[in-house]
Scaffold this motif. Structure first.
Motif, PDB file in Angstrom:
ATOM      1  N   GLN A   9     -10.539 -27.623  90.029  1.00 19.79           N
ATOM      2  CA  GLN A   9      -9.488 -27.477  88.951  1.00 19.79           C
ATOM      3  C   GLN A   9     -10.183 -28.098  87.485  1.00 19.79           C
ATOM      4  O   GLN A   9      -9.948 -27.419  86.538  1.00 19.79           O
ATOM      5  CB  GLN A   9      -8.314 -28.468  89.125  1.00 19.79           C
ATOM      6  CG  GLN A   9      -7.672 -28.648  90.578  1.00 19.79           C
ATOM      7  CD  GLN A   9      -7.257 -27.453  91.291  1.00 19.79           C
ATOM      8  OE1 GLN A   9      -7.728 -26.314  91.003  1.00 19.79           O
ATOM      9  NE2 GLN A   9      -6.463 -27.555  92.153  1.00 19.79           N
ATOM     10  N   ASP A  12     -12.478 -25.358  86.259  1.00 26.89           N
ATOM     11  CA  ASP A  12     -11.613 -24.301  86.056  1.00 26.89           C
ATOM     12  C   ASP A  12     -11.169 -24.531  84.464  1.00 26.89           C
ATOM     13  O   ASP A  12     -11.383 -23.450  83.463  1.00 26.89           O
ATOM     14  CB  ASP A  12     -10.365 -24.175  86.985  1.00 26.89           C
ATOM     15  CG  ASP A  12      -9.366 -22.868  86.886  1.00 26.89           C
ATOM     16  OD1 ASP A  12      -9.739 -22.389  85.691  1.00 26.89           O
ATOM     17  OD2 ASP A  12      -8.814 -22.741  87.757  1.00 26.89           O
ATOM     18  N   ARG A  68      -2.649 -22.769  84.113  1.00 27.55           N
ATOM     19  CA  ARG A  68      -3.747 -22.450  85.077  1.00 27.55           C
ATOM     20  C   ARG A  68      -2.821 -23.265  86.436  1.00 27.55           C
ATOM     21  O   ARG A  68      -3.241 -22.522  87.495  1.00 27.55           O
ATOM     22  CB  ARG A  68      -5.011 -23.529  84.929  1.00 27.55           C
ATOM     23  CG  ARG A  68      -5.806 -22.818  83.796  1.00 27.55           C
ATOM     24  CD  ARG A  68      -6.381 -21.445  84.346  1.00 27.55           C
ATOM     25  NE  ARG A  68      -6.816 -21.492  85.692  1.00 27.55           N
ATOM     26  CZ  ARG A  68      -6.761 -20.368  86.651  1.00 27.55           C
ATOM     27  NH1 ARG A  68      -6.206 -19.435  86.221  1.00 27.55           N
ATOM     28  NH2 ARG A  68      -7.124 -20.554  87.847  1.00 27.55           N
ATOM     29  N   ASN A  72      -2.723 -20.717  89.446  1.00 29.71           N
ATOM     30  CA  ASN A  72      -3.629 -21.188  90.688  1.00 29.71           C
ATOM     31  C   ASN A  72      -2.540 -21.410  91.873  1.00 29.71           C
ATOM     32  O   ASN A  72      -3.175 -21.129  93.138  1.00 29.71           O
ATOM     33  CB  ASN A  72      -4.284 -22.312  90.194  1.00 29.71           C
ATOM     34  CG  ASN A  72      -5.216 -22.788  91.445  1.00 29.71           C
ATOM     35  OD1 ASN A  72      -4.847 -23.724  92.061  1.00 29.71           O
ATOM     36  ND2 ASN A  72      -6.272 -21.882  91.471  1.00 29.71           N
ATOM     37  N   ALA A  76      -1.481 -14.852  91.921  1.00 25.17           N
ATOM     38  CA  ALA A  76      -2.254 -14.048  92.991  1.00 25.17           C
ATOM     39  C   ALA A  76      -3.311 -15.083  93.639  1.00 25.17           C
ATOM     40  O   ALA A  76      -3.326 -15.035  94.642  1.00 25.17           O
ATOM     41  CB  ALA A  76      -2.953 -12.957  92.250  1.00 25.17           C
ATOM     42  N   GLU A  77      -3.762 -16.044  92.725  1.00 27.97           N
ATOM     43  CA  GLU A  77      -4.804 -16.807  93.174  1.00 27.97           C
ATOM     44  C   GLU A  77      -4.047 -17.935  94.373  1.00 27.97           C
ATOM     45  O   GLU A  77      -4.916 -18.610  95.021  1.00 27.97           O
ATOM     46  CB  GLU A  77      -5.332 -18.089  92.131  1.00 27.97           C
ATOM     47  CG  GLU A  77      -6.199 -17.235  91.260  1.00 27.97           C
ATOM     48  CD  GLU A  77      -6.629 -18.242  89.933  1.00 27.97           C
ATOM     49  OE1 GLU A  77      -6.544 -19.307  89.910  1.00 27.97           O
ATOM     50  OE2 GLU A  77      -6.748 -17.455  88.754  1.00 27.97           O
ATOM     51  N   GLY A  78      -2.814 -18.123  94.170  1.00 25.87           N
ATOM     52  CA  GLY A  78      -2.165 -18.882  95.145  1.00 25.87           C
ATOM     53  C   GLY A  78      -2.308 -18.295  96.628  1.00 25.87           C
ATOM     54  O   GLY A  78      -1.917 -19.422  97.563  1.00 25.87           O
ATOM     55  N   TYR A  79      -2.549 -17.271  96.905  1.00 22.08           N
ATOM     56  CA  TYR A  79      -2.512 -16.650  98.043  1.00 22.08           C
ATOM     57  C   TYR A  79      -4.275 -17.404  98.590  1.00 22.08           C
ATOM     58  O   TYR A  79      -3.901 -17.522 100.140  1.00 22.08           O
ATOM     59  CB  TYR A  79      -3.140 -15.219  98.296  1.00 22.08           C
ATOM     60  CG  TYR A  79      -1.592 -14.522  97.978  1.00 22.08           C
ATOM     61  CD1 TYR A  79      -1.178 -14.146  99.276  1.00 22.08           C
ATOM     62  CD2 TYR A  79      -0.945 -14.409  96.987  1.00 22.08           C
ATOM     63  CE1 TYR A  79       0.011 -13.043  99.256  1.00 22.08           C
ATOM     64  CE2 TYR A  79       0.218 -13.585  97.042  1.00 22.08           C
ATOM     65  CZ  TYR A  79       0.477 -13.027  98.440  1.00 22.08           C
ATOM     66  OH  TYR A  79       1.754 -12.377  98.098  1.00 22.08           O
ATOM     67  N   LEU A  80      -4.912 -17.980  98.173  1.00 21.72           N
ATOM     68  CA  LEU A  80      -5.993 -18.819  98.512  1.00 21.72           C
ATOM     69  C   LEU A  80      -5.747 -20.357  98.309  1.00 21.72           C
ATOM     70  O   LEU A  80      -5.700 -21.055  99.296  1.00 21.72           O
ATOM     71  CB  LEU A  80      -7.324 -18.690  97.443  1.00 21.72           C
ATOM     72  CG  LEU A  80      -8.555 -19.100  97.962  1.00 21.72           C
ATOM     73  CD1 LEU A  80      -8.874 -19.054  99.318  1.00 21.72           C
ATOM     74  CD2 LEU A  80      -9.758 -18.655  97.218  1.00 21.72           C
ATOM     75  N   MET A  82      -2.896 -21.686  98.574  1.00 17.20           N
ATOM     76  CA  MET A  82      -1.772 -22.184  99.230  1.00 17.20           C
ATOM     77  C   MET A  82      -2.001 -21.921 100.757  1.00 17.20           C
ATOM     78  O   MET A  82      -1.444 -22.328 101.606  1.00 17.20           O
ATOM     79  CB  MET A  82      -0.567 -21.674  99.045  1.00 17.20           C
ATOM     80  CG  MET A  82       0.170 -21.905  97.708  1.00 17.20           C
ATOM     81  SD  MET A  82       0.739 -23.799  97.397  1.00 17.20           S
ATOM     82  CE  MET A  82       2.106 -23.763  97.840  1.00 17.20           C
TER      83      MET A  82
ATOM     84  N   LEU B  53       2.529 -19.154 103.951  1.00 15.35           N
ATOM     85  CA  LEU B  53       2.862 -18.803 102.671  1.00 15.35           C
ATOM     86  C   LEU B  53       4.323 -18.902 102.605  1.00 15.35           C
ATOM     87  O   LEU B  53       4.967 -18.889 101.444  1.00 15.35           O
ATOM     88  CB  LEU B  53       2.210 -17.683 102.197  1.00 15.35           C
ATOM     89  CG  LEU B  53       0.627 -17.764 101.920  1.00 15.35           C
ATOM     90  CD1 LEU B  53       0.213 -16.494 101.590  1.00 15.35           C
ATOM     91  CD2 LEU B  53       0.628 -18.820 101.026  1.00 15.35           C
ATOM     92  N   THR B  83      -5.705  -9.422  95.533  1.00 10.90           N
ATOM     93  CA  THR B  83      -6.946  -9.863  95.272  1.00 10.90           C
ATOM     94  C   THR B  83      -6.768 -11.393  94.752  1.00 10.90           C
ATOM     95  O   THR B  83      -6.046 -11.392  93.700  1.00 10.90           O
ATOM     96  CB  THR B  83      -8.110  -9.275  94.420  1.00 10.90           C
ATOM     97  OG1 THR B  83      -7.064  -8.824  93.142  1.00 10.90           O
ATOM     98  CG2 THR B  83      -8.577  -8.137  95.170  1.00 10.90           C
ATOM     99  N   TYR B  84      -7.228 -12.403  95.250  1.00 11.13           N
ATOM    100  CA  TYR B  84      -6.822 -13.876  95.032  1.00 11.13           C
ATOM    101  C   TYR B  84      -8.156 -14.746  94.090  1.00 11.13           C
ATOM    102  O   TYR B  84      -7.766 -15.763  94.203  1.00 11.13           O
ATOM    103  CB  TYR B  84      -6.396 -14.576  96.187  1.00 11.13           C
ATOM    104  CG  TYR B  84      -7.331 -14.586  97.305  1.00 11.13           C
ATOM    105  CD1 TYR B  84      -8.624 -15.098  97.467  1.00 11.13           C
ATOM    106  CD2 TYR B  84      -6.719 -14.414  98.677  1.00 11.13           C
ATOM    107  CE1 TYR B  84      -9.500 -15.100  98.430  1.00 11.13           C
ATOM    108  CE2 TYR B  84      -7.554 -14.645 100.007  1.00 11.13           C
ATOM    109  CZ  TYR B  84      -8.738 -14.950  99.708  1.00 11.13           C
ATOM    110  OH  TYR B  84      -9.423 -15.119 100.671  1.00 11.13           O
ATOM    111  N   TRP B  88     -13.015 -15.330  86.525  1.00  8.63           N
ATOM    112  CA  TRP B  88     -14.322 -15.750  86.056  1.00  8.63           C
ATOM    113  C   TRP B  88     -15.217 -16.235  87.068  1.00  8.63           C
ATOM    114  O   TRP B  88     -16.549 -16.133  86.873  1.00  8.63           O
ATOM    115  CB  TRP B  88     -14.016 -16.963  84.953  1.00  8.63           C
ATOM    116  CG  TRP B  88     -13.379 -18.045  85.593  1.00  8.63           C
ATOM    117  CD1 TRP B  88     -11.999 -18.382  85.670  1.00  8.63           C
ATOM    118  CD2 TRP B  88     -13.950 -19.254  86.243  1.00  8.63           C
ATOM    119  NE1 TRP B  88     -11.812 -19.338  86.471  1.00  8.63           N
ATOM    120  CE2 TRP B  88     -12.716 -20.094  86.482  1.00  8.63           C
ATOM    121  CE3 TRP B  88     -15.180 -19.650  86.500  1.00  8.63           C
ATOM    122  CZ2 TRP B  88     -12.959 -21.214  87.196  1.00  8.63           C
ATOM    123  CZ3 TRP B  88     -15.451 -20.769  87.074  1.00  8.63           C
ATOM    124  CH2 TRP B  88     -14.321 -21.522  87.452  1.00  8.63           C
TER     125      TRP B  88
END
Lengths: 273, 232
Positions: A9, A12, A68, A72, A76-80, A82, B53, B83-84, B88
């Motif tokens: 984090q 990031d 963020r 996060n 969509a990043e939450g799929y990773l 979480m 989830l 796409t997760y 960057w």
């Protein structure tokens, strides 16, 4: 695992947040150099920009951490995020620690900006030529400790409240409203805080008082009593400035309660879209 | 042999609309299960529940005897539809992230897979096409020695020419005793790899049998059965 989360984090957020601090640092240096050069108008100009950016940088830090956190955890990043083998409380803690680190750095910049900016403005303001010494005295008498604590705790409270509101916007009954529910939740929370902190600040006899020539000291008097006293022409009290501090202690309550509620929602109520 | 995934009486609603109604499924270790169905039939919801989830379901979901949680996330390798990866990030940043959190992640294998997929390790995610991002994600999750692989539409954004290669990559890289649960509606391309098929429609299980038994029972290919069941 918490350490690894914090590392990611921080990496990031470190891409963007330092840019705002570089801007503040630029105006700090520019103000100091122009003060030393004795330049009148540029000093005032740089000092005003410094006060403005120092204040804005803190809001930028809070805003960026919340964006963020949202992307996060709930984007969509939450799929990773979480589906990592870590507990929700660790994910939350990592974002809180990241926020605390940046807010602490931002506080240092904001306080330096305030004193350098105010000092420069008073020094070059023809009507208040003597006020520079006054500011130096206020600083030496411990006011900066109150200010640092105020800026830090206040900023941290906003961050924690926004994490909470972002989370509540993803809980089933509020999900339909999207971002609107986060805004509504924040307004409601802000209103409740105001209703509690205003009476605490003004009416509870727990204050710090600045008396010229003496400095800052703890006072067993409410802000309202102190103001009434000042306005009374028959009063024998010396001239003073009083700040009610009871609300500071209240700010600790949401700092404990809101994280617990947020983690609970993350663990039991949140479904990623 | 104990089940890898055991689901009993699973129900889930979005608002008041039922998405899954009394779903019962078992996935055995070492098997490849195809989760088939038209769009909106609840495949993704089911996979998201297994991945941990979605939490507000009713019913019983067990992965290796455990409720979805931190322990099960450590043994599940999940490929979502979305796409997760961070915009960057570079491929190598994603490798670092997986190495940090998954003990079973094989960085050397990931490097080899992205090289086969012609993905530049220093290219930023934002500069990759959606198909390339999906291939990178697939390489990441297939570089783990997980117990259960959950692949949600792994061929969705992949061009037909590359699909065979991707399927071979999946088959060559999953651990022998692991289970694969693959959701797809591109049945023709993946039919050959399934041991077991779960066909879903309108939130319910319509067919839940081994592929060979289905072929004998219906005397048709899986795709023909699918067309017949979900004929408009």
């Amino acid at each position: 695992m918490l350490g690894k989360l914090i590392k990611h984090q921080l990496r990031d957020t470190a891409r963007i947040i330092p840019l705002s601090l570089i801007v503040v640092a630029f105006f700090i240096i520019a103000t100091i150099i122009s003060v030393q050069a004795g330049a009148g108008v540029p000093v005032i100009l740089f000092a005003v920009f410094l006060l403005f950016t120092g204040f804005l940088a803190m809001y930028f830090i809070i805003g960026y951490c919340v964006i963020r956190f949202y992307k996060n955890v709930y984007g969509a990043e939450g799929y990773l995020t979480m589906t990592l083998p870590v507990a929700e409380k660790q994910i939350y803690a990592s974002w809180t620690v990241t926020g605390i680190i940046w807010i602490a750095i931002g506080t240092v910049f904001a306080v330096i900006s305030y004193f350098v900016g105010m000092d420069a403005i008073f020094m070059f303001s023809p009507d208040d030529a003597g006020n520079s010494e006054e500011i130096a005295m206020i600083m030496s008498s411990g006011f900066y400790i109150i200010m640092i604590l105020g800026v830090f705790i206040g900023s941290l409270s906003i961050l924690i409240e926004l994490y909470f509101c972002t989370t509540i916007a993803h809980v089933k009954p509020f999900r339909k409203l999207g971002l609107g529910s986060a805004v509504l939740a924040y307004i409601a929370l802000y209103g409740i805080q105001l209703l509690i902190t205003m009476p605490l600040t003004f009416f509870v006899p727990l204050s710090v008082q600045y008396i010229p020539g003496t400095g800052w000291q703890y006072a067993n008097i409410s802000m309202v009593s102190a103001m009434t006293d000042l306005m009374n022409p028959n009063s024998f009290s010396p001239e003073h400035a009083t700040i009610g501090i009871a609300a500071f202690f209240w700010y600790l309550v949401p700092l404990i309660v809101l994280p617990v509620l947020t983690v609970r929602m993350m663990r039991e109520k949140i479904n990623l879209k | 042999m104990s089940e890898m995934v055991a689901i009993k009486g699973l129900n889930q609603k979005y608002d008041k609309r039922p998405v899954l109604s009394d779903v019962n499924i078992s996935v055995m270790p070492g098997s490849i299960t195809g989760l088939l169905g038209p769009n909106g039939c609840g495949k993704t919801t089911l996979i998201k529940i297994i991945a941990g989830l979605i939490k507000d379901y009713t019913g019983d979901v067990k992965i290796m005897g455990l409720n979805p949680g931190v322990e099960t996330k450590a043994v599940i390798s999940y490929l979502p539809e979305k796409t997760y990866l961070k915009d960057w990030h570079r491929a190598k940043d994603a490798f670092d992230m997986f190495s940090d959190f998954y003990k079973d992640f094989d960085k050397a294998k990931a490097k080899e897979l992205i090289s086969r997929l012609q993905i530049e390790p220093n290219a930023r995610i934002v500069s990759m096409s959606k198909g390339m991002q999906e291939k990178l994600q697939l390489a990441l999750i297939m570089s783990r020695s997980a117990k259960l692989y959950l692949l949600d539409e792994p061929l969705g954004g992949i061009d037909p020419a590359t699909r065979t290669m991707i399927l071979d990559m999946i088959l060559q890289n999953y651990t022998e005793d692991a289970s694969l649960l693959i959701s797809t509606h591109l049945i023709h391309d993946v039919e050959r790899i399934f041991d077991h098929v779960v066909m879903m429609g309108f939130g319910q299980i319509i067919i839940n049998e081994p592929l060979d038994a289905i072929r004998v029972k219906y005397g048709k290919s899986l795709e023909d059965i699918f067309r017949e069941v979900f004929k408009c």
